[in-house]
Design a protein around this motif. Sequence first.
Motif, PDB file in Angstrom:
ATOM      1  N   GLN A 151       0.830  -1.202   0.000  1.00  0.00           N
ATOM      2  CA  GLN A 151       0.000   0.000   0.000  1.00  0.00           C
ATOM      3  C   GLN A 151       0.862   1.248   0.000  1.00  0.00           C
ATOM      4  N   ARG A 152       1.933   1.238   0.789  1.00  0.00           N
ATOM      5  CA  ARG A 152       2.830   2.402   0.840  1.00  0.00           C
ATOM      6  C   ARG A 152       3.510   2.617  -0.507  1.00  0.00           C
ATOM      7  N   HIS A 153       3.899   1.523  -1.144  1.00  0.00           N
ATOM      8  CA  HIS A 153       4.534   1.620  -2.458  1.00  0.00           C
ATOM      9  C   HIS A 153       3.556   2.186  -3.492  1.00  0.00           C
ATOM     10  N   GLU A 154       2.317   1.713  -3.440  1.00  0.00           N
ATOM     11  CA  GLU A 154       1.311   2.218  -4.382  1.00  0.00           C
ATOM     12  C   GLU A 154       1.048   3.703  -4.141  1.00  0.00           C
ATOM     13  N   GLU A 155       0.999   4.098  -2.879  1.00  0.00           N
ATOM     14  CA  GLU A 155       0.743   5.502  -2.554  1.00  0.00           C
ATOM     15  C   GLU A 155       1.875   6.396  -3.052  1.00  0.00           C
ATOM     16  N   GLU A 156       3.097   5.912  -2.945  1.00  0.00           N
ATOM     17  CA  GLU A 156       4.248   6.676  -3.460  1.00  0.00           C
ATOM     18  C   GLU A 156       4.139   6.858  -4.973  1.00  0.00           C
ATOM     19  N   LYS A 157       3.732   5.807  -5.666  1.00  0.00           N
ATOM     20  CA  LYS A 157       3.579   5.889  -7.118  1.00  0.00           C
ATOM     21  C   LYS A 157       2.453   6.853  -7.495  1.00  0.00           C
ATOM     22  N   LEU A 158       1.370   6.842  -6.727  1.00  0.00           N
ATOM     23  CA  LEU A 158       0.262   7.751  -6.992  1.00  0.00           C
ATOM     24  C   LEU A 158       0.698   9.205  -6.821  1.00  0.00           C
ATOM     25  N   HIS A 159       1.490   9.480  -5.774  1.00  0.00           N
ATOM     26  CA  HIS A 159       1.996  10.835  -5.554  1.00  0.00           C
ATOM     27  C   HIS A 159       2.924  11.253  -6.693  1.00  0.00           C
ATOM     28  N   GLN A 160       3.767  10.342  -7.140  1.00  0.00           N
ATOM     29  CA  GLN A 160       4.685  10.651  -8.237  1.00  0.00           C
ATOM     30  C   GLN A 160       3.910  10.974  -9.512  1.00  0.00           C
ATOM     31  N   THR A 161       2.908  10.156  -9.808  1.00  0.00           N
ATOM     32  CA  THR A 161       2.090  10.393 -10.999  1.00  0.00           C
ATOM     33  C   THR A 161       1.336  11.706 -10.897  1.00  0.00           C
ATOM     34  N   ALA A 162       0.789  11.997  -9.711  1.00  0.00           N
ATOM     35  CA  ALA A 162       0.052  13.244  -9.509  1.00  0.00           C
ATOM     36  C   ALA A 162       0.944  14.456  -9.745  1.00  0.00           C
ATOM     37  N   LYS A 163       2.173  14.392  -9.254  1.00  0.00           N
ATOM     38  CA  LYS A 163       3.116  15.497  -9.464  1.00  0.00           C
ATOM     39  C   LYS A 163       3.479  15.640 -10.940  1.00  0.00           C
ATOM     40  N   GLU A 164       3.632  14.518 -11.630  1.00  0.00           N
ATOM     41  CA  GLU A 164       3.930  14.573 -13.063  1.00  0.00           C
ATOM     42  C   GLU A 164       2.782  15.210 -13.839  1.00  0.00           C
ATOM     43  N   LEU A 165       1.542  14.901 -13.446  1.00  0.00           N
ATOM     44  CA  LEU A 165       0.384  15.475 -14.128  1.00  0.00           C
ATOM     45  C   LEU A 165       0.248  16.965 -13.821  1.00  0.00           C
ATOM     46  N   LEU A 166       0.565  17.371 -12.607  1.00  0.00           N
ATOM     47  CA  LEU A 166       0.557  18.801 -12.292  1.00  0.00           C
ATOM     48  C   LEU A 166       1.593  19.538 -13.137  1.00  0.00           C
ATOM     49  N   GLU A 167       2.730  18.895 -13.366  1.00  0.00           N
ATOM     50  CA  GLU A 167       3.743  19.496 -14.243  1.00  0.00           C
ATOM     51  C   GLU A 167       3.226  19.581 -15.673  1.00  0.00           C
ATOM     52  N   LEU A 168       2.533  18.547 -16.122  1.00  0.00           N
ATOM     53  CA  LEU A 168       1.987  18.522 -17.477  1.00  0.00           C
ATOM     54  C   LEU A 168       1.045  19.698 -17.708  1.00  0.00           C
ATOM     55  N   VAL A 169       0.206  20.008 -16.723  1.00  0.00           N
ATOM     56  CA  VAL A 169      -0.784  21.080 -16.890  1.00  0.00           C
ATOM     57  C   VAL A 169      -0.273  22.430 -16.385  1.00  0.00           C
ATOM     58  N   GLY A 170       1.004  22.484 -15.989  1.00  0.00           N
ATOM     59  CA  GLY A 170       1.606  23.757 -15.588  1.00  0.00           C
ATOM     60  C   GLY A 170       1.232  24.240 -14.209  1.00  0.00           C
ATOM     61  N   LEU A 171       0.953  23.323 -13.298  1.00  0.00           N
ATOM     62  CA  LEU A 171       0.513  23.725 -11.959  1.00  0.00           C
ATOM     63  C   LEU A 171       1.454  23.273 -10.850  1.00  0.00           C
ATOM     64  N   THR A 172       2.667  22.881 -11.192  1.00  0.00           N
ATOM     65  CA  THR A 172       3.616  22.435 -10.162  1.00  0.00           C
ATOM     66  C   THR A 172       3.802  23.453  -9.037  1.00  0.00           C
ATOM     67  N   PRO A 173       3.914  24.754  -9.331  1.00  0.00           N
ATOM     68  CA  PRO A 173       4.102  25.716  -8.229  1.00  0.00           C
ATOM     69  C   PRO A 173       2.893  25.835  -7.305  1.00  0.00           C
ATOM     70  N   TYR A 174       1.767  25.254  -7.705  1.00  0.00           N
ATOM     71  CA  TYR A 174       0.526  25.439  -6.939  1.00  0.00           C
ATOM     72  C   TYR A 174       0.033  24.142  -6.303  1.00  0.00           C
ATOM     73  N   GLU A 175       0.904  23.146  -6.181  1.00  0.00           N
ATOM     74  CA  GLU A 175       0.429  21.841  -5.714  1.00  0.00           C
ATOM     75  C   GLU A 175      -0.126  21.878  -4.306  1.00  0.00           C
ATOM     76  N   ASP A 176       0.330  22.813  -3.469  1.00  0.00           N
ATOM     77  CA  ASP A 176      -0.160  22.905  -2.093  1.00  0.00           C
ATOM     78  C   ASP A 176      -1.211  23.991  -1.903  1.00  0.00           C
ATOM     79  N   VAL A 177      -1.676  24.567  -3.002  1.00  0.00           N
ATOM     80  CA  VAL A 177      -2.690  25.620  -2.951  1.00  0.00           C
ATOM     81  C   VAL A 177      -4.083  24.999  -3.046  1.00  0.00           C
TER      82      VAL A 177
END
Length: 257
Positions: A120-146
Amino acid sequence: MVLKIKNISKNFGGISALTDVTFSIEEGEIYGLIGPNGAGKTTMFNVITNMFPPSSGEISFLEKKITGLKPYKITDKGICRTFQNIRLFSQMTALENVLVGGHSRSKSGVFSGVFRTKSQRHEEEKLHQTAKELLELVGLTPYEDVAAENLAYGQQRRLEIARALASKPRLLLLDEPAAGMNETETEELVYLIQKVQQRGITVLLIEHDMPLVMKLCDRITVLNFGKKLAEGTPEEIQNNQAVIEAYLGKEEEDDIA
């Protein structure tokens, strides 16, 4: 063929929202669905995702019938959508919103979630990595905690797309993604949708911005009063007199070019 719509009709009481509509979408296409307000475009999205079951007709996805499946089963099959009105979790951060989309593909059960197993921890890490990659794709990396409610309108639209992509769709339905955007935001959206296509994702697009539709779409279907009026390439639609008259009015022919 990714999606086949065959003789779909949808009635609400005595009102026919869709009547005998047929079209199909090939893999990798950006396909436009256009028409005047009330033409049945969003109803078609709701029927495809079975938020409203069709009154008659059949829908196939990747050559398999999906008519009548529960909405979550259709998501599991690989169809995801955005909405005409933004439906983000307003008080959750941008990253958390994208994670919601990713968790629809989570394989961890209640036991592994409660006891935080290694898998479960490994899957959660992968989900976070994918989420960050998608935020980068849509240009929202600086706003991930907003919080989503504190993002600008155009950013919220892009965040909705990132959340949809997190569910790993084969077909992405976009319902008026450029609505309310300024010219710069619209240009950024065009580039983003092209990047989505480059990732091997087929796109079905409802949009009133005709320059955007004509620039992006490989093929287009036009609805009018719930019926299919025309289908073809952007050039064919631009030169279709029935479309010009029904969609834009006889006095506005030049606007579709």
